[in-house]
Design a protein around this motif. Sequence first.
Motif, short mmCIF file in Angstrom:
data_model
loop_
_atom_site.label_atom_id
_atom_site.label_comp_id
_atom_site.label_asym_id
_atom_site.label_seq_id
_atom_site.Cartn_x
_atom_site.Cartn_y
_atom_site.Cartn_z
N VAL A 233 -57.36 -52.72 61.76
CA VAL A 233 -58.03 -52.66 63.18
C VAL A 233 -56.70 -52.17 64.06
O VAL A 233 -55.62 -51.82 63.68
CB VAL A 233 -57.27 -54.15 63.74
CG1 VAL A 233 -58.63 -55.17 63.11
CG2 VAL A 233 -56.35 -54.67 63.47
N PRO A 234 -56.72 -52.13 65.53
CA PRO A 234 -55.85 -51.48 66.19
C PRO A 234 -54.53 -51.73 66.27
O PRO A 234 -54.05 -50.46 66.01
CB PRO A 234 -57.00 -51.21 67.64
CG PRO A 234 -58.25 -51.60 67.52
CD PRO A 234 -58.44 -51.90 66.04
N ASN A 235 -54.33 -52.61 66.24
CA ASN A 235 -53.68 -53.73 66.67
C ASN A 235 -53.42 -55.16 66.14
O ASN A 235 -54.73 -55.24 65.39
CB ASN A 235 -52.85 -53.22 67.97
CG ASN A 235 -53.88 -54.16 68.90
OD1 ASN A 235 -55.38 -54.75 69.39
ND2 ASN A 235 -54.12 -53.66 70.21
N LEU A 236 -52.08 -56.08 66.47
CA LEU A 236 -52.44 -57.27 65.57
C LEU A 236 -53.65 -57.86 66.66
O LEU A 236 -54.54 -58.80 65.94
CB LEU A 236 -51.17 -57.63 65.56
CG LEU A 236 -50.66 -59.03 65.12
CD1 LEU A 236 -49.24 -59.04 64.89
CD2 LEU A 236 -50.66 -60.01 66.16
N GLU A 237 -53.41 -57.81 68.35
CA GLU A 237 -54.37 -58.67 69.03
C GLU A 237 -56.26 -58.97 68.38
O GLU A 237 -56.88 -59.17 67.86
CB GLU A 237 -54.57 -58.17 70.13
CG GLU A 237 -52.69 -58.51 70.90
CD GLU A 237 -52.82 -58.21 72.37
OE1 GLU A 237 -52.33 -59.07 73.13
OE2 GLU A 237 -52.84 -56.72 72.12
N ALA A 238 -56.26 -57.56 67.75
CA ALA A 238 -57.70 -56.98 67.87
C ALA A 238 -57.51 -57.62 66.06
O ALA A 238 -59.13 -58.25 65.66
CB ALA A 238 -57.92 -54.99 67.35
N GLY A 239 -56.48 -57.69 65.01
CA GLY A 239 -57.16 -57.77 64.23
C GLY A 239 -56.84 -59.96 63.66
O GLY A 239 -58.13 -60.49 63.46
N ASN A 240 -56.11 -60.30 64.97
CA ASN A 240 -55.72 -61.89 65.16
C ASN A 240 -57.22 -62.66 65.19
O ASN A 240 -57.84 -63.25 65.04
CB ASN A 240 -55.02 -62.28 65.94
CG ASN A 240 -54.89 -63.63 65.87
OD1 ASN A 240 -55.15 -64.31 66.61
ND2 ASN A 240 -53.48 -64.15 64.95
N MET A 241 -57.95 -62.03 66.20
CA MET A 241 -59.36 -62.25 66.81
C MET A 241 -60.25 -62.41 66.31
O MET A 241 -61.45 -62.54 65.74
CB MET A 241 -59.68 -61.20 68.78
CG MET A 241 -59.03 -61.78 69.10
SD MET A 241 -59.16 -61.14 71.28
CE MET A 241 -58.45 -59.78 71.58
N LEU A 242 -60.41 -60.72 65.19
CA LEU A 242 -61.27 -60.36 64.11
C LEU A 242 -61.07 -61.74 63.39
O LEU A 242 -62.08 -62.36 62.69
CB LEU A 242 -61.63 -59.41 64.38
CG LEU A 242 -62.26 -58.84 62.67
CD1 LEU A 242 -64.03 -58.94 63.04
CD2 LEU A 242 -61.96 -57.54 62.30
N ALA A 243 -60.49 -62.05 62.84
CA ALA A 243 -59.49 -63.04 61.76
C ALA A 243 -60.33 -64.66 62.08
O ALA A 243 -61.12 -64.70 61.22
CB ALA A 243 -58.92 -63.20 61.28
N LYS A 244 -60.46 -64.85 63.18
CA LYS A 244 -60.10 -65.84 62.89
C LYS A 244 -62.26 -66.38 64.14
O LYS A 244 -63.06 -67.03 63.83
CB LYS A 244 -59.09 -66.56 65.12
CG LYS A 244 -58.61 -66.95 64.17
CD LYS A 244 -56.91 -66.71 65.74
CE LYS A 244 -55.97 -67.22 65.02
NZ LYS A 244 -54.92 -67.61 66.02
#
Length: 475
Positions: free
Chosen positions: A398-409
């Motif tokens: 993912v591009p950044n932590l925000e995107a990764g956190n949202m995707l995982a959740k």
Amino acid sequence: MARNRLYDEISVGDSASTSRILTANDLYVFAHASGNVNPMHIPGIDWTGDGKKDDPVAPSMWVGALISAVLGNVLPGPGTVYRSQTFRFLDRVHLGNRLTVTVTVTAKKPERILELETKVTREDGTVIADGMAVVTAPDHPITFDTRHLPGILVESHQHFDRLTECASALDPLPTAVVAPDDPNSLGGAVLAARQGLITPVLIGARARIEGVADKAGIDLSPYEIIDIDLPAEAAARAVALVHEGRVRAVMKGHLHTDDLLHHVVKRDGGLRTGRRISHCFVMDVPGRPTPVIISDAAINITPDLTTKVDIVQNAIDVGHALGIETPKVGILSALETVNPAIPSTIDAAVLSKMAERGQIKGGIVDGPLAMDNAIDVQAALTKGITSLVAGHAEILIVPNLEAGNMLAKELTFVAHAEAAGLVVGAKVPIMLTSRADDDRARLCSCALALLYEYWQRTGSAYPCPPLEGNGGEAG
């Protein structure tokens, strides 16, 4: 496309056959559809009571339903109406068995009545079931596009079940558990110990740990406790135990991530290697043929290109540890073309080229890719993307932590995925779960850590058996 045969088009002696392999998902779907939850038909159940998971057998009427499929789909086909069916069930069907189902017309009678001999055989020729069917053949042509049939998604987590069972064959991993003074962190560590995945060293305030154990009915006598009141000091002691060779992994308990990682990444006495540490969510998503690895969603907030190189390499290493020989890595952005106005597309293109030149090793890397064409073949084809990764990505960067956190959740709460977390790039694996995670998430994280540590030590993945059947779709 299914097309029927009318009564006048059928002769005595006409025959039709289909084949089917029994998968775990077939059994789950049949149990839900029929209401028959006899445990001997459910995968992963100890129905004999000997303490081991038993090999399930297919319900006899699941076998019978295969005959109905040939009659309704092929001969006579759509529009066929069952009138009667006799059965003799002669043997059992196990996971992975390939069955051949054959129907043969033995008589034609007035009012479009057909009599057919029915038989189900295994690959070795063993007859599983036989009998006679009586049907009314259709009286007008019918065609049916099978693509109109809605899909079924089985909410099972077969990847984690398989990996956890596989990891339990290894020697338990000595693990420093930091501040396990709440029910989830202590319960998860003890559950993993009972499953033979870790040998925990509990580091934290003894009084709080014992208080939680008393309320939960947990016997702490088998486990070493190092009494340290402050969580930050407990984290420092866990890192020291790694250097002393007493533990080979660290597990986060009831403390803030920053308090743990401060001691992991410090230059003197930490667990640094030549690579930036990063976090991998390993997701067991129903319907996916392999686990899905997402990185980074927990540590590197806005990683630059250099950091992303390490994030990608770390994720590939996790893929190798899970037995994915050449992981397919999709570098995600908002679109699949390079746009100078969107920096993540430029980083994705550079990372792809670096992998081509051998600067990132062990995986196939492609990007930029949007989420749809990274994981869905049809979306990639629609957009004209030719790639070994597009539609088949096993790792999503993912591009950044925000995107990764949202995707995982989103995958967890919308797609009903299970998640486990692991920090890699340090000297030892670090199980970094949320304070809200339940015992199951911590157990799966321990299994991942054990498999990753084995890969670190040996340079090869532990030979886990492949998943039986498909990855989660059925119907």
